[in-house]
Design a protein around this motif. Structure first.
Motif, short mmCIF file in Angstrom:
data_model
loop_
_atom_site.label_atom_id
_atom_site.label_comp_id
_atom_site.label_asym_id
_atom_site.label_seq_id
_atom_site.Cartn_x
_atom_site.Cartn_y
_atom_site.Cartn_z
N ILE A 179 -16.02 72.47 16.90
CA ILE A 179 -15.01 71.44 16.64
C ILE A 179 -13.83 71.73 17.56
O ILE A 179 -13.12 72.72 17.38
N LEU B 227 -12.12 66.30 18.79
CA LEU B 227 -12.99 66.00 17.65
C LEU B 227 -12.23 66.17 16.34
O LEU B 227 -12.38 65.35 15.42
N LEU C 259 -11.80 63.20 13.62
CA LEU C 259 -12.27 63.34 12.24
C LEU C 259 -11.13 63.11 11.25
O LEU C 259 -11.34 62.52 10.18
N SER C 260 -9.92 63.56 11.60
CA SER C 260 -8.76 63.34 10.73
C SER C 260 -8.51 61.85 10.54
O SER C 260 -8.28 61.38 9.41
N PHE D 298 -10.70 59.47 10.90
CA PHE D 298 -11.85 58.93 10.16
C PHE D 298 -11.67 59.12 8.66
O PHE D 298 -11.94 58.22 7.86
N LEU E 59 -15.68 66.88 4.56
CA LEU E 59 -15.08 66.63 5.87
C LEU E 59 -13.64 67.13 5.91
O LEU E 59 -13.22 67.79 6.88
N VAL F 95 -12.25 70.07 8.35
CA VAL F 95 -11.20 69.77 9.32
C VAL F 95 -10.00 70.70 9.14
O VAL F 95 -9.44 71.22 10.11
#
Length: 310
Positions: free
Chosen positions: A29, A33, A37-38, A40, A201, A205
């Protein structure tokens, strides 16, 4: 209620954070990325989780208790705001870190950790009330939270911030409940599956953000330790005793008290990352408070059961 189950749930979240640390250390990660992802999580998985958590048929009893939760919610958060303000004032913490410390003090991890833990104590109905209480979390998060997690610009409150994925999702959920509307099965299952990814997730993260920090700095930072103490003990404990003095249903008192006893919201790190603030500090606050909550949450729930009952 099984306190061992509660402890197990907290340990699961902490293990997920550890996995995120490892993935970051091996650069699986990377920075881009992590930020993707944050976004998302904020714009997709959290709204899906909120909508599906309110999928109940209408009842007057649930509406009555739900209105009480909504009425008390602002006062709980105002109390947390006062604690955070006084703390940063006494310690002479300057921006942008002042905003991060206040954010961490004010906002509990009521969704990522609160929902599963409330479900252990009260069952699925607990998630319904926690979802309503979470409405205030989202209102304050997308206004005050955005301001606190923004280091320099855009410090003025813009009420357009209230039109955001979190509040829109809660509004949809309330409408579905009030009118007993059932989503088509394929749509519900899709949202439910998407919402289920929020917890793993978010924790991964946060772990990836923590992977950029020195663990020794986390446990040696006195301000982080104090903030953790405020978030896990100083804020929820007085709230529990005050609420218990009021003529409220046990479940209303329990939901609010337990939710406010959660560690620092994962959004602290996610929003700081999104707004280019001190996300390393935010992730360290999430990490230490989550670690300490392994001990404090079961103890606090035992106290709630002893004082209020379930």
């Amino acid at each position: 209620m099984d306190l061992t189950t509660v402890l197990s749930q907290v340990l699961v979240l902490f293990i997920l954070i550890t996995i995120g640390v490892i993935l970051r250390k091996f650069n699986i990660i990377n920075d881009s990325l992590g930020k993707g992802l944050s976004n998302f999580i904020v714009y997709a998985t959290i709204p899906a989780l909120l909508i599906t958590s309110m999928n109940y048929d209408f009842s007057k009893a649930m509406l009555s208790n739900g209105l009480l939760v909504l009425a008390i919610g602002p006062f709980a958060y105002i109390f947390a705001m006062l604690v955070g303000y006084i703390f940063t004032k006494i310690k002479h913490i300057k921006n942008p870190d002042r905003g991060i410390y206040q954010f961490a003090t004010i906002f509990p991890n009521g969704g990522f950790m609160g929902f599963p833990i409330v479900a252990v104590v009260y069952g699925e109905i607990g998630i319904f009330y926690a979802g309503l209480f979470n409405l205030w979390f989202n209102i304050f998060l997308w206004t005050l939270g955005m301001i606190l997690s923004t280091p320099h610009k855009n410090k003025n409150i813009n009420f357009k911030m209230l039109i955001n994925p979190g509040t829109i999702a809660i509004t949809i959920g309330i409408v579905l409940f009030l009118f007993s509307i059932k989503l088509p099965t394929p749509l519900f299952q899709a949202l439910d599956s998407l919402g289920d990814t929020t917890i793993p997730l978010a924790m991964v993260v946060i772990g990836s953000m923590l992977g950029e920090s020195n663990i020794k700095d986390v446990i040696s930072n006195k301000l982080i330790i104090i903030t953790t103490f405020l978030r896990l003990i100083i804020i929820p404990l007085p709230l529990l005793f005050i609420l218990n003095l009021l003529p409220l249903p046990n479940i209303v008192i329990g939901i609010i008290a337990i939710t406010m006893s959660m560690p620092v919201a994962a959004n602290a790190a996610i929003f700081a990352r999104k707004n280019n603030s001190n996300y390393k500090l935010a992730s360290e606050l999430v990490f230490l408070s989550t670690l300490c909550s392994i001990a404090t949450i079961p103890i606090f729930i035992s106290l709630v059961v002893k004082i209020v009952g379930v």
